[in-house]
Structure formats: C-alpha cells, structure tokens
Design a protein around this motif. Structure first.
Motif, PDB file in Angstrom:
ATOM      1  N   ILE A   1     -15.885   3.951  -7.422  1.00  0.00           N
ATOM      2  CA  ILE A   1     -16.314   2.570  -7.690  1.00  0.00           C
ATOM      3  C   ILE A   1     -15.099   1.654  -7.735  1.00  0.00           C
ATOM      4  O   ILE A   1     -15.091   0.565  -7.157  1.00  0.00           O
ATOM      5  N   GLY A   2     -14.047   2.115  -8.415  1.00  0.00           N
ATOM      6  CA  GLY A   2     -12.831   1.308  -8.532  1.00  0.00           C
ATOM      7  C   GLY A   2     -12.188   1.029  -7.187  1.00  0.00           C
ATOM      8  O   GLY A   2     -11.768  -0.096  -6.900  1.00  0.00           O
ATOM      9  N   LEU A   3     -12.117   2.040  -6.342  1.00  0.00           N
ATOM     10  CA  LEU A   3     -11.511   1.863  -5.008  1.00  0.00           C
ATOM     11  C   LEU A   3     -12.289   0.839  -4.183  1.00  0.00           C
ATOM     12  O   LEU A   3     -11.699  -0.018  -3.517  1.00  0.00           O
ATOM     13  N   VAL A   4     -13.626   0.948  -4.220  1.00  0.00           N
ATOM     14  CA  VAL A   4     -14.455   0.005  -3.446  1.00  0.00           C
ATOM     15  C   VAL A   4     -14.294  -1.408  -3.987  1.00  0.00           C
ATOM     16  O   VAL A   4     -14.061  -2.368  -3.236  1.00  0.00           O
ATOM     17  N   GLY A   5     -14.418  -1.539  -5.311  1.00  0.00           N
ATOM     18  CA  GLY A   5     -14.306  -2.869  -5.920  1.00  0.00           C
ATOM     19  C   GLY A   5     -12.957  -3.510  -5.658  1.00  0.00           C
ATOM     20  O   GLY A   5     -12.865  -4.703  -5.346  1.00  0.00           O
ATOM     21  N   ASP A   6     -11.889  -2.713  -5.778  1.00  0.00           N
ATOM     22  CA  ASP A   6     -10.533  -3.239  -5.544  1.00  0.00           C
ATOM     23  C   ASP A   6     -10.356  -3.674  -4.093  1.00  0.00           C
ATOM     24  O   ASP A   6      -9.825  -4.752  -3.812  1.00  0.00           O
ATOM     25  N   ALA A   7     -10.789  -2.823  -3.157  1.00  0.00           N
ATOM     26  CA  ALA A   7     -10.614  -3.150  -1.730  1.00  0.00           C
ATOM     27  C   ALA A   7     -11.339  -4.443  -1.380  1.00  0.00           C
ATOM     28  O   ALA A   7     -10.806  -5.314  -0.677  1.00  0.00           O
ATOM     29  N   ALA A   8     -12.563  -4.596  -1.887  1.00  0.00           N
ATOM     30  CA  ALA A   8     -13.347  -5.805  -1.582  1.00  0.00           C
ATOM     31  C   ALA A   8     -12.709  -7.039  -2.207  1.00  0.00           C
ATOM     32  O   ALA A   8     -12.626  -8.109  -1.578  1.00  0.00           O
ATOM     33  N   ALA A   9     -12.230  -6.924  -3.450  1.00  0.00           N
ATOM     34  CA  ALA A   9     -11.613  -8.074  -4.124  1.00  0.00           C
ATOM     35  C   ALA A   9     -10.308  -8.481  -3.447  1.00  0.00           C
ATOM     36  O   ALA A   9      -9.986  -9.674  -3.326  1.00  0.00           O
ATOM     37  N   LEU A  10      -9.539  -7.507  -2.999  1.00  0.00           N
ATOM     38  CA  LEU A  10      -8.274  -7.808  -2.315  1.00  0.00           C
ATOM     39  C   LEU A  10      -8.520  -8.518  -0.988  1.00  0.00           C
ATOM     40  O   LEU A  10      -7.729  -9.377  -0.576  1.00  0.00           O
ATOM     41  N   ALA A  11      -9.622  -8.180  -0.327  1.00  0.00           N
ATOM     42  CA  ALA A  11      -9.976  -8.885   0.915  1.00  0.00           C
ATOM     43  C   ALA A  11     -10.278 -10.345   0.625  1.00  0.00           C
ATOM     44  O   ALA A  11      -9.837 -11.253   1.338  1.00  0.00           O
ATOM     45  N   VAL A  12     -11.024 -10.606  -0.456  1.00  0.00           N
ATOM     46  CA  VAL A  12     -11.359 -11.992  -0.828  1.00  0.00           C
ATOM     47  C   VAL A  12     -10.082 -12.779  -1.111  1.00  0.00           C
ATOM     48  O   VAL A  12      -9.941 -13.941  -0.735  1.00  0.00           O
TER      49      VAL A  12
ATOM     50  N   GLY B   1      -7.136 -12.282   0.102  1.00  0.00           N
ATOM     51  CA  GLY B   1      -6.190 -12.346   1.216  1.00  0.00           C
ATOM     52  C   GLY B   1      -5.104 -11.287   1.147  1.00  0.00           C
ATOM     53  O   GLY B   1      -4.162 -11.295   1.933  1.00  0.00           O
ATOM     54  N   GLU B   2      -5.214 -10.354   0.196  1.00  0.00           N
ATOM     55  CA  GLU B   2      -4.233  -9.260   0.113  1.00  0.00           C
ATOM     56  C   GLU B   2      -4.731  -8.015   0.842  1.00  0.00           C
ATOM     57  O   GLU B   2      -4.047  -6.991   0.892  1.00  0.00           O
ATOM     58  N   GLY B   3      -5.950  -8.096   1.357  1.00  0.00           N
ATOM     59  CA  GLY B   3      -6.529  -7.047   2.195  1.00  0.00           C
ATOM     60  C   GLY B   3      -7.392  -7.759   3.222  1.00  0.00           C
ATOM     61  O   GLY B   3      -7.357  -8.994   3.312  1.00  0.00           O
ATOM     62  N   THR B   4      -8.201  -7.023   3.981  1.00  0.00           N
ATOM     63  CA  THR B   4      -9.050  -7.676   4.980  1.00  0.00           C
ATOM     64  C   THR B   4     -10.469  -7.105   4.938  1.00  0.00           C
ATOM     65  O   THR B   4     -10.673  -5.957   4.540  1.00  0.00           O
ATOM     66  N   SER B   5     -11.414  -7.901   5.393  1.00  0.00           N
ATOM     67  CA  SER B   5     -12.806  -7.440   5.479  1.00  0.00           C
ATOM     68  C   SER B   5     -12.942  -6.241   6.421  1.00  0.00           C
ATOM     69  O   SER B   5     -13.650  -5.284   6.090  1.00  0.00           O
ATOM     70  N   PRO B   6     -12.289  -6.242   7.621  1.00  0.00           N
ATOM     71  CA  PRO B   6     -12.384  -5.056   8.476  1.00  0.00           C
ATOM     72  C   PRO B   6     -11.916  -3.783   7.778  1.00  0.00           C
ATOM     73  O   PRO B   6     -12.515  -2.718   7.954  1.00  0.00           O
TER      74      PRO B   6
ATOM     75  N   ARG C   1     -10.495 -17.571   6.459  1.00  0.00           N
ATOM     76  CA  ARG C   1      -9.432 -16.630   6.815  1.00  0.00           C
ATOM     77  C   ARG C   1      -9.963 -15.402   7.567  1.00  0.00           C
ATOM     78  O   ARG C   1      -9.321 -14.897   8.483  1.00  0.00           O
ATOM     79  N   ASP C   2     -11.158 -14.908   7.161  1.00  0.00           N
ATOM     80  CA  ASP C   2     -11.600 -13.596   7.646  1.00  0.00           C
ATOM     81  C   ASP C   2     -12.755 -13.623   8.640  1.00  0.00           C
ATOM     82  O   ASP C   2     -13.136 -12.569   9.150  1.00  0.00           O
ATOM     83  N   LEU C   3     -13.314 -14.796   8.918  1.00  0.00           N
ATOM     84  CA  LEU C   3     -14.507 -14.835   9.784  1.00  0.00           C
ATOM     85  C   LEU C   3     -14.222 -14.242  11.161  1.00  0.00           C
ATOM     86  O   LEU C   3     -14.939 -13.359  11.636  1.00  0.00           O
ATOM     87  N   GLU C   4     -13.167 -14.702  11.820  1.00  0.00           N
ATOM     88  CA  GLU C   4     -12.911 -14.255  13.196  1.00  0.00           C
ATOM     89  C   GLU C   4     -12.486 -12.793  13.262  1.00  0.00           C
ATOM     90  O   GLU C   4     -12.894 -12.058  14.144  1.00  0.00           O
ATOM     91  N   ARG C   5     -11.688 -12.369  12.298  1.00  0.00           N
ATOM     92  CA  ARG C   5     -11.259 -10.963  12.342  1.00  0.00           C
ATOM     93  C   ARG C   5     -12.452 -10.028  12.047  1.00  0.00           C
ATOM     94  O   ARG C   5     -12.512  -8.920  12.564  1.00  0.00           O
TER      95      ARG C   5
END
Length: 881
Positions: free
Chosen positions: A579-590, A592-597, A865-869
């Motif tokens: 749960i923590g890994l998923v939540g962290d990855a999604a929050a970092l994408a929001v 700009g420290e990670g990406t939606s892809p 930031r993330d729509l096109e990627r």
C-alpha cells in the motif's frame, strides 16, 4: 487573561452546576425554561461576571454569597450580550466580595434548535407504533439530544464554556411521562410534575469540562450487557439506546463495547470511572459520534448494524467508532487537553488506540493495512498542501476550533502516534500513557505532559524528536540513492504542488528508517535519520524496503528501477508495504518527482493481487490519475481500458456469490472489484448488474446482496439513464435499511448527464436529504468527472439558499464545499471559485476554501505536466487504439 488566547476573565471559576429544564414545548417555537445554580469561587472582588451564552434569553441573575460574617444576595442590574463572542455580562450595582463559594443563579429560556449543535431536535420516521408523548408534526417524529463539543454547551445553558474550567454537574429535566431521559450519570429519582409529565434527575457527575455534559430524551428502548471485569465489586451495565423499533440493530455495538471497556481498563491501568456506559443512536448528527462521558452519542450508521441487511463495510465502521469514543472516556474525559490548540491529544490518540482495540477484537481484519490505505493517505493528502497546519495549531478563540477537527488532528495525529509507538515498542508506549493518565486524572494536561511521561517510561528524549512532528507544518519525503552495499538518503519537505522553496524546507524531522534487506527481508536495524542527509553502509541492496510496514509518516522516493524490481517480488512485502509503495509512487507523480507512466507500469504488477486493502489503494491511486485527465477524451478512454484490463481477471475469479467461508476482507474485495469493473464497462458485470437490478425492482429483495447494493446501483445508473436514476431515487425515499440512504446517495452521483446531476441536487436541497448528508451528494457528483461542473454551477446559482440551509452549522457547510469542489484540475475553475467567494463573509469555512484552492492548483499543474506523457504511454501500450 492569557495573551495568546481570548478566554473568559479569571476572577470567577465554576465548582458545580445544578441545571433544571422545564416547560419544553413539543412544537413551534420549541422553547424551554431553565434555571442553573452555579457554585462559583469569586477569586477577587468584582462588579460583573462574564460567562458564555449563545441563542439564550437570560431572564434574571443573582449571586448569593456567604462571606462568613453575613450572607447576602445581589441581583444583576443589567444583562448584556456580546453576540460575536457568545458571551453575556452580568452587571451588579454593588461589588461582589471575594468568596471561596458563592451561588450564581440564572433563569433563562433556550431553544431546542434543528442545527445539530447545542440542545437540538432530530426528526425521524418511526418503524413501529411510537409512545403518545413523542413530539411530532405532520411528517416526522422527534427525539432530542445534545452536541456540546467544541463550544456549544453555551447554546443550551449559560456556563463557563472552556475545557479547563472543569466542574461537577447535577441535571434534571421535565419530560412526558411515557418517554425516557438519559444523561451522563445514572437516574437518581423520578417525580411527578404537571399533568402527564415527570421530572427525571441524575446523580452528580465527576469533575469534567462543559463540552462533555450530555442529556437526551425520547421514545427510547435499549439492549443491555455487562462488563466481564468487576468495577468496585460489580459488573457495569453497558446499553445501546435507540428510538423504538431499532434496538436489535445495536447488537454489534453492544458486543464490542463491553469488551472494549474491559480492554481499555486493563491497558490504561485505570478502571472505567463511571457507573454505566450508554451508547445512543441519534437520527440527525453532524459528526460521526461524540464522546460525552457515560452517554456517548452516534450517527445511526456509526452504531447500528443489521446482520442481514447492512453492507458489511459498516461492520468495520461500527466497531471502530465504538472503540474510538470509548478511548475518549479516559483520554479526553478523565484527562482533558488544557486548551483547543491541543485537540490532537484527544483525537489523534483516540484514533490510534481505537484501531488498536479493533485489531485486538478482530485480528483477521488487518486494521493496520486499512489504517495505511485510508487514514494515512488522507492525512498525507491534506498535509502535503501549503494550506495545511501543524498538528498542534494555535487557537486564539474557541469559535475557531471547529475547522481543525480535520484529517491533521485525527489522522496525522494518529499516524505520528503509531510511528512513535512502533519506535518505543507498544508495551512501553502504553505504560507511558497509563502513567500520564494517572498523573493528570480529573484535570487538564498538555502535549509536553504526555511527552514527559513517555520519556520517563522509555528512557528516551521523546520531546526532542517528536516536537517537529507536532509543531511544524508538513512532512518529509525521503529520497533514496543506491550504490552497491550502501544507501544514501535525503529528507526534504513534500508538497503536492512540488517546487518546494528553501524557506519551506527548514525542518529536520526525526525519521525512523525501518529498513528490511536481503533475500529473506530481514530487519536491518539502523539509527533514525536525524540530519538532512546521511549514508547507510553495509546494506544488502539486492533487495531492500525502506519504512517497513509504513509505520513512519513520510513518503519514500525510490530510484525508478527499484520500483520496477519491487513489483516483481511483491510476495516479500507486507500488505502495508505494498500500500505504501503504491501511495508513494502516485503522490510523487502528482508532485512532479515521479511520473504517471511509471505508476501505470508499476500497477500492472498487481494484476494477480488477492488482498482487498492493496486493491483499494491501487484503484484509489488509479482513480486519481483518471480523474485528473478525465477532460481529455482519448486519454480518458485509454485509462478506462487500462483499468478494465487490470481488474478483469480478479473480478472474474472472485465472482458474485458470497460463500459461507468468505471472510470480511474477501467480501469487501468482491464489492470493490464488481463496482470498478461495472463502471469501466466490463460487459458481463454490467449485464449481471442490470439483471439483478431489474429483479430487485420487480420485488426480489434478495436479488442484490447487501454489500453489492452500491456496485449494482452505480452500474445500473451509469448504464440505465433516467429510469435507473429515478428507481434508485425512489429506493432512497423508501429504504428501511439503516445504511440504505448513504448507499443510494453515493450511487445517485453516477448519473451521466448535467440535467440529471442538476435534478439530483435540486431533489437533495429541496428538503429530501438530511442536512448532515448533503456533503455525500456533493462528493458523489464531484467524483464523477462527467458531471463535476454541474455541482459548481449549482453552488453559484443557489448560493444564498445553500448558505442559509447549511450555515447554521459551519462544520456541515465547510464539509460540503470542500468535498464538492476539490476534485477539479482546472486553473480557470480555481480562479472562478476564488472570485466568487472574494466578496463574501467566509468565516467558519475559509480554511476549507483554502484547501480547495491549493488542491485544485496542484491538480492543474499535474494535468499540464503529465497529460502528454500519459497519452504517449497509453499509445505505446495499445490502450488508445
């Protein structure tokens, strides 16, 4: 008078209140007459007494004092009101001498209002023939109860309404002879009064704050059990009270309550201090529940549960809310925070220990996994905004406090307590808590008092490492860099909006790393991170997980390749870790420290996941991505296809039917997967949902399992248009299930046209939906990107009526606005909201509007930031063809 608090003058202090309420009118104007005799200490001679009163008429006041040589009685020559600060000043022509005990007697008139605050009335429709004395109008019957936290005792009787002005209370009330009255203590006596009425009086309470006083009366019945532990040689009676006809639905709460009272008496090392425990279901309630000492009041869905007709998710809710409120009987009631700035002491602790008790009763529910996916993620969400506030927030005036009854006080508060308990060891932590309670019982305490007790119990300097968590805003992200055999870590403030400025990143948090490494994921003990950066050597980097079981309140930013590696070895991770890994990855994408892809690639690894709580976080994170990009048709369609592919195998495998051996979490997973699959167009799920919906409408009550009503109703409305919408709306009006109204309100938000969304809002605000539930209407439509705009358009068009309907209780209005508006991802909408409210008096919900603004700005930046990627990734993986 304290410089940082706007409090009552210190020259008069209450000792005991004797309150008597008579002549309660059972209809318009809903008034009552009252007298209150307050034993007070007059600390210095004065010609005036200032106390709290709001929406009351004070008829007269006098002070009788016995100074030793002679007794005197002085009537107030003038009574004036400060409406803004909810105070009354009693002025006397002659000076009141200093006295260790004088009696202030006030006669007054109050109103049993319909604002869910103070002494108020709740409307309901009885399920069986009610008693003759029940107040009623053409449409509804009424019960009466109180809600005094934080500062509404003053609406019911004149008092010194501050948490550290504790006193004892005697209470009596005149009611129709066939009704039942309740209060904090046991009934002392009943005597006849005017024709058809009786006066019920209650034993004196222990010393306590005004906000914990409570009373109620109505056509009540109860079920009863007893504690197994003995208290002063006797088992205590534990009762669940309801209006007539509903008591059998209190069985789950009752079974839980008596066990939890015994459990807390044991772990706090202090026996439950009152002679009884009453739980009362209240039909209209602005919060979830209220911990009044000995008479705990609840929203019906937080205390009632029908074994055969309720959605199973309410089983979890009832047991938890019962535990939370019982925790307060010690932590909050026996020992009370000194002032409202330390509200978190009550709420953060009760939240953590409430879950701790649920885990004790139901270890198979994996409550800490639930805590991480629900409570922690919600706390992260609010605390990652610039408009957040510290856990311990300065409160100058008690009237400001309602807006900090939020996810920071409750959920961040409980998260940092969980982190601390994990670090110290739960046994040591609870010993410190027990010592704190013993040292401060029947009085008030501060955060520092708790830290001192925990420091003594643990031999560690708790104050120094916990202070930044409590007194500073925000939380850190720990960014990890790998080299063979070592990890370099760096902490910095995490903001959803990204772009953290140097002045916003001054705090150095104490961070327990919680590191597991190597082929067997063994505990690699490491010292907490106490600097901005550090390097940990001799680490087996073939496999590692930072913040094991997600006990630390921080995000972790792993190298992108490590995230992919972890997705291949999910079996090495606990439910909380996943749960923590998923939540962290999604929050970092929001941020700009990670990406939606990167998130979408990572989530593909969960296609064979079997745990409900992990799926809940996966689909919640995916739902956020889908919501942000919903305005772009191509990307939206691609993400819908992606979601369908992700859930299809698990949905097909789990099926529709509940087996006798299914546990609680399996049932919840079935409901989640069927709901998701139905809404993204899984053909056989849609067909089955429509078939069951039709059978249900044709009279087969068992066609839909109670836990699948939400899934079926939502799918039917999304695919069935106007007819399905009207059918579910009718179900809302006729359901007798205790949770039926909440479930149908959430489902009705699945409408697909602006016309139906607007019709739903008009229906809801036209008096068909209880004020306490209107936020569910706004939230259900806001969650539906297709009709989100309709909510904002309706708020603008109908603002005066909405303001009037909800504004009597600012908690309700703030919650409605926040939940209706925070899902937008458009800078234009954010500007429009700001402009609309710029010339209005936003007192009481201004913090909510700031949260809305900050959230939308972050969403808009993320979208840009993330729509096109995201489009490119969906194209490359075949989801947009």
């Amino acid at each position: 008078m304290s410089q940082d608090r706007d409090v009552l003058p210190e020259d008069v202090k209450p000792i005991n209140y004797a309150i008597s309420l008579t002549d309660l009118s059972p209809g318009e104007p809903w008034t009552y007459q009252g007298t209150v005799n307050i034993d007070v200490e007059i600390k210095k001679a004065t010609k005036s007494i200032v106390l709290n009163a709001f929406a009351l008429k004070l008829h007269s006041a006098e002070v009788a004092s016995d100074s030793g040589k002679h007794s005197s009685s002085v009537k107030a020559s003038n009574i004036s009101y400060d409406e803004k600060n909810q105070r009354a000043t009693l002025t006397f022509d002659q000076e009141l001498p200093q006295s260790p005990k004088a009696v202030l007697s006030i006669s007054f008139e109050g109103i049993m209002n319909n604002n869910m605050a103070g002494f108020y009335r709740s409307k309901y429709k009885p399920t069986v023939e009610p008693a003759k004395g029940v107040a009623k109008d053409n449409e509804h019957h009424y019960m009466f109860s109180t809600q005094f936290e934080s500062s509404d005792a003053r609406r019911a009787f004149p008092c010194f309404d501050e948490p550290n002005l504790k006193a004892t209370f005697d209470f009596e009330i005149e009611i129709p002879e066939d009704l039942v009255a309740l209060s904090n203590m046991q009934e002392r006596e009943t005597r006849k009064s005017k024709a058809g009425h009786k006066i019920v009086s209650f034993d004196r309470t222990p010393i306590m704050s005004t906000y914990l006083l409570a009373w109620a009366f109505g056509d009540f019945e109860y079920i009863e059990d007893f504690t197994r532990r003995k208290y002063n040689g006797k088992s205590l009676p534990v009762r669940v009270y309801t209006t007539r006809g509903l008591k059998h639905q209190g069985q789950l709460a009752l079974d839980s309550a008596h066990q939890i009272v015994d459990y807390f008496s044991e772990i706090f090392q202090i026996d439950y201090p009152l002679p009884k425990v009453d739980l009362l279901a209240v039909h209209e309630f602005s919060h979830g529940a209220m911990e009044n000492w000995g008479l705990i009041t609840y929203r019906t869905t937080a205390v009632l549960f029908d074994e055969y007709a309720s959605d199973q998710k309410y089983r979890n809710r009832v047991v938890y809310v019962v535990a939370h409120e019982l925790a307060h009987q010690w932590f909050g009631n026996l020992v009370t925070m000194d002032w409202w700035s330390e509200l978190w002491l009550n709420e953060g602790f009760a939240t953590w220990v409430g879950w701790y008790a649920v885990d004790h009763l139901h270890p198979d529910w994996n409550v800490w996994g639930q805590f991480v996916t629900d409570s922690m993620q919600m706390a992260f969400q609010l605390d990652s905004l610039r408009t957040s506030h510290p856990i311990e927030v300065p409160v100058r005036n008690a009237l400001e406090v309602d807006q900090i009854f939020d996810h920071i006080s409750y959920l961040k508060g409980s998260s940092v307590i969980r982190m601390l308990a994990s670090h110290l060891g739960v046994k040591t932590f609870l010993q410190g808590v027990a010592d704190y309670l013993k040292a401060h019982k029947y009085s008030n305490a501060t955060t520092n008092d708790l830290w001192s007790a925990l420091s003594k119990a643990s031999g560690q300097d708790v104050t120094s490492f916990m202070d930044p968590w409590i007194r500073k805003i925000g939380f850190p992200v720990v960014t990890v860099a790998e080299e063979p055999g070592q990890l370099s870590v760096k902490q910095s403030r995490f903001l959803t909006a990204g772009e953290v400025k140097p002045e916003e990143d001054q705090t150095v948090w104490w961070i327990p790393l919680g590191l597991k490494t190597g082929p067997y994921a063994t505990d690699a003990k490491r010292e907490p991170l106490t600097a901005k950066e550090d390097t940990y050597r001799d680490v087996d980097t073939s496999f590692y997980k930072v913040n094991v079981d997600q006990t630390g309140f921080y995000r972790t930013n792993l190298p992108p390749q490590r995230l992919i590696e972890l997705s291949k070895v999910l079996d090495k991770l606990s439910v909380q870790d996943k749960i923590g890994l998923v939540g962290d990855a999604a929050a970092l994408a929001v941020a700009g420290e990670g990406t939606s892809p990167a998130v979408l690639s990572f989530l593909e690894g969960f296609v064979t996941e079997k745990n409900y709580l992990v799926w809940s976080e996966v689909l919640s994170s995916l739902g956020k991505i889908r919501s942000i990009f919903s305005a772009d048709e191509e990307v939206s369609a691609g993400l819908r296809k992606y979601t369908l592919k992700l859930v299809t195998a698990a949905t097909d495998k789990i099926g529709w039917d509940f087996g006798p051996s299914d546990d609680y979490l399996t049932g919840q997973l079935r409901a989640l997967l069927i709901s998701t699959a139905g809404l993204v167009g899984h053909e056989s799920v849609v067909a089955e949902a429509q078939k069951r919906f039709k059978a249900f409408l044709d009279g087969d009550a068992k066609a839909i399992h109670p836990s699948l009503r939400a899934a079926v109703f939502k799918t039917a409305i999304k695919n069935g248009g106007d007819d399905a919408y009207k059918a579910v709306r009718k179900e809302f009006q006729t359901t007798s299930s205790i949770d039926g109204k909440e479930i149908t309100l959430q489902a009705l938000g699945s409408v697909q046209t602006h016309e139906l969304a607007t019709d739903y809002l008009k229906f809801a605000f036209g008096g068909n939906v209880a004020v306490q539930d209107l936020h569910s209407v706004g939230a259900s439509l806001a969650n539906n990107s297709k009709v989100r705009d309709a909510v904002w358009e309706y708020i603008k068009a109908e603002w005066p009526a909405i303001r009037e309907k909800l504004g009597a209780n600012m908690v309700v209005l703030e919650r409605f606005l926040r939940m209706s508006l925070q899902k937008f991802a458009s800078a234009e909408v954010e500007k429009d909201i700001e402009q609309f409210f710029s010339n209005k008096d936003n007192t009481g919900y201004d913090r909510g509007l700031a949260v809305v603004s900050d959230t939308i700005k972050g969403n808009a930046r993320y979208r840009e930031r993330d729509l096109e990627r995201t489009r490119e990734w969906l194209n490359a993986h075949g989801y947009t063809k």
